[in-house]
Design an enzyme around this catalytic site. Structure first.
Site, PDB file in Angstrom:
ATOM      1  N   SER A   1      -5.978  -0.089  13.658  1.00  0.00           N
ATOM      2  CA  SER A   1      -6.582   1.073  13.818  1.00  0.00           C
ATOM      3  C   SER A   1      -7.340   1.025  15.159  1.00  0.00           C
ATOM      4  O   SER A   1      -7.629   0.114  15.876  1.00  0.00           O
ATOM      5  CB  SER A   1      -7.774   1.240  13.002  1.00  0.00           C
ATOM      6  OG  SER A   1      -8.748   2.009  12.979  1.00  0.00           O
ATOM      7  N   TYR A   6     -15.155  -3.532   9.035  1.00  0.00           N
ATOM      8  CA  TYR A   6     -13.740  -2.583   8.739  1.00  0.00           C
ATOM      9  C   TYR A   6     -13.338  -2.785  10.294  1.00  0.00           C
ATOM     10  O   TYR A   6     -12.032  -3.166  10.404  1.00  0.00           O
ATOM     11  CB  TYR A   6     -14.079  -1.281   8.505  1.00  0.00           C
ATOM     12  CG  TYR A   6     -12.830  -0.509   8.851  1.00  0.00           C
ATOM     13  CD1 TYR A   6     -11.504  -0.617   7.977  1.00  0.00           C
ATOM     14  CD2 TYR A   6     -12.622   0.309   9.786  1.00  0.00           C
ATOM     15  CE1 TYR A   6     -10.393  -0.019   8.290  1.00  0.00           C
ATOM     16  CE2 TYR A   6     -11.360   1.078  10.177  1.00  0.00           C
ATOM     17  CZ  TYR A   6     -10.258   0.900   9.276  1.00  0.00           C
ATOM     18  OH  TYR A   6      -9.112   1.409   9.559  1.00  0.00           O
ATOM     19  N   GLU A  37      -6.167   9.608   2.091  1.00  0.00           N
ATOM     20  CA  GLU A  37      -6.985   9.384   1.183  1.00  0.00           C
ATOM     21  C   GLU A  37      -8.040   8.329   1.688  1.00  0.00           C
ATOM     22  O   GLU A  37      -9.016   7.779   1.027  1.00  0.00           O
ATOM     23  CB  GLU A  37      -6.477   8.582  -0.181  1.00  0.00           C
ATOM     24  CG  GLU A  37      -5.692   9.747  -0.941  1.00  0.00           C
ATOM     25  CD  GLU A  37      -5.119   9.041  -2.273  1.00  0.00           C
ATOM     26  OE1 GLU A  37      -5.509   7.910  -2.407  1.00  0.00           O
ATOM     27  OE2 GLU A  37      -4.653   9.595  -3.086  1.00  0.00           O
ATOM     28  N   PHE A  38      -8.034   8.095   2.886  1.00  0.00           N
ATOM     29  CA  PHE A  38      -8.831   6.926   3.971  1.00  0.00           C
ATOM     30  C   PHE A  38     -10.417   7.276   3.435  1.00  0.00           C
ATOM     31  O   PHE A  38     -11.103   6.405   3.073  1.00  0.00           O
ATOM     32  CB  PHE A  38      -8.430   6.867   5.240  1.00  0.00           C
ATOM     33  CG  PHE A  38      -9.220   5.955   5.956  1.00  0.00           C
ATOM     34  CD1 PHE A  38      -8.930   4.552   6.040  1.00  0.00           C
ATOM     35  CD2 PHE A  38     -10.552   6.521   6.799  1.00  0.00           C
ATOM     36  CE1 PHE A  38      -9.749   3.553   6.735  1.00  0.00           C
ATOM     37  CE2 PHE A  38     -11.211   5.600   7.504  1.00  0.00           C
ATOM     38  CZ  PHE A  38     -10.830   4.160   7.555  1.00  0.00           C
ATOM     39  N   GLY A  42      -0.815   7.658   1.412  1.00  0.00           N
ATOM     40  CA  GLY A  42      -0.980   7.717   2.907  1.00  0.00           C
ATOM     41  C   GLY A  42       0.221   7.178   3.485  1.00  0.00           C
ATOM     42  O   GLY A  42       1.315   7.520   3.273  1.00  0.00           O
ATOM     43  N   GLY A 102      -5.930   6.901  15.012  1.00  0.00           N
ATOM     44  CA  GLY A 102      -7.163   7.220  14.999  1.00  0.00           C
ATOM     45  C   GLY A 102      -7.262   8.384  13.738  1.00  0.00           C
ATOM     46  O   GLY A 102      -6.912   8.083  12.588  1.00  0.00           O
ATOM     47  N   GLY A 154       0.854  -1.318   0.000  1.00  0.00           N
ATOM     48  CA  GLY A 154       0.075   0.008  -0.136  1.00  0.00           C
ATOM     49  C   GLY A 154       0.867   1.143  -0.209  1.00  0.00           C
ATOM     50  O   GLY A 154       0.613   2.177   0.610  1.00  0.00           O
TER      51      GLY A 154
END
Length: 258
Positions: free
Chosen positions: A144, A157, A193-194, A20, A188, A16
Site C-alpha cells: 500500500s 496498518y 470493501e476496504f 476486491g 492508494g 483474499g
C-alpha cells in the site's frame, strides 16, 4: 524478440479472492486463459466465483490465512492440474480502525498483524519451494502507499504494509538464481470493501472516504498485477505504486502551540 509470457500457462494461487483485488485478479487471469486457485474465508462467495469462472478454471479453498496449519494442509491437498502453481498473489489483508495509537483496540492491531504479516509469510514460505522446484514463477505481494507515507490513524496498518514492501525486496535477494520474480503492488485510493471493513460495516463512514473523488477500482489494480506477471521472464518489476489522479501526498503535519 520481446515476447510476453503466455497467460494460458499461468496457474495462480490467490489469497483474499472473495472480493476486491483478489476477485478482480481471478477474473482477469481466467479471462486470459489461466487457471486460478481462489482462497478466502467466505465460502459462499468462493462458490459463486467458481460458478462464474468455471470449475475447470477455478479451484476454490475456504481458508483463513492466519491459521498456519490450515494453510499447510490446503496447499498440500491442491489437486492436479491446479497444483502446478507458478504465480502466487498474496493479497489477503485488511485495515481496522483509524483511532490514534493510544486509543486503538489491541484486538484490531493483532488481527492486522496476524493477517497482513503472518498470513502473508505463511502463504509465501509454503508455496516458494514448489515454484523453485518447477523452475520458477512469480510472487506478487499486496502492499500500500501507506507502507511509505504515514498518516494519522495508520499506525499498525501502515507498519504492516511497510513490512510487506521490505519482505518483497528481501525475497528478491534470497531468490537470486531461482528464476522467481517478486513484485510488490502498492495501491492508494481504491474503492472496494476496504473502508467498509476498516469501519466495521459502517457504510456511511466508508462512503465518505470516496465522496467527491474518482477513486481507482479493483479492476485497475488487477490489470497492473496481470501486466507485471505477463512481462518476459527476464524482467522483474520490483514494485508498482499507484494512486488515483485525485489523490496526492499531502504536506507535513505541524502542531503549533497557542
Amino acid at each position: 524478440m520481446y515476447s510476453l509470457l503466455d497467460p494460458s500457462r499461468f496457474v495462480v494461487f490467490i489469497t483474499g479472492a472473495t472480493s476486491g483485488f483478489g476477485a478482480a485478479a481471478a477474473r482477469r487471469y481466467v479471462a486470459a486463459g489461466a487457471k486460478v486457485i481462489a482462497t478466502g474465508r467466505r465460502e459462499d462467495r468462493l462458490l459463486a466465483l467458481r460458478d462464474e469462472l468455471g470449475h475447470d478454471k477455478c479451484h476454490i479453498i475456504p481458508l483463513d490465512v492466519r491459521d498456519r496449519a490450515a494453510v499447510e494442509a490446503a496447499i498440500a491437498a491442491i489437486p492436479a492440474p491446479f497444483d502446478a502453481i507458478n504465480i502466487v498473489l498474496a493479497n489477503a489483508g485488511l485495515a481496522l480502525g483509524l483511532q490514534p495509537a493510544a486509543e486503538t483496540d489491541l484486538d484490531d492491531w493483532e488481527t492486522m498483524i496476524d493477517t497482513n504479516i503472518k498470513g502473508l509469510v505463511y502463504t509465501v514460505r509454503l508455496l516458494l519451494p514448489g515454484l523453485i522446484a518447477r523452475g520458477g514463477g512469480h510472487v506478487v505481494t499486496l502492499g500500500s502507499v501507506a507502507g511509505e507515507f504515514a498518516y494519522p490513524g495508520g499506525s499498525v496498518y501502515a507498519a504492516s504494509k511497510a513490512f510487506v514492501k521490505h519482505f518483497a525486496l528481501n525475497l528478491r535477494s534470497d531468490l537470486q538464481g531461482k528464476n522467481v520474480r517478486v513484485t510488490d503492488i502498492e495501491p492508494g485510493l481504491t474503492e472496494t470493501e476496504f473502508s467498509v471493513v476498516r469501519f466495521k460495516g459502517d457504510e456511511d463512514k466508508a462512503g465518505n472516504v470516496y465522496a467527491g473523488t474518482k477513486a481507482m477500482t479493483a479492476e485497475d489494480i488487477a490489470e497492473s498485477i496481470f501486466w507485471a506477471t505477463s512481462l518476459p521472464s527476464h524482467v522483474n518489476v520490483n514494485k508498482i505504486q499507484l494512486m488515483a489522479t485525485t489523490q496526492a501526498i499531502g504536506p507535513f503535519a505541524i502542531h503549533r502551540e497557542g
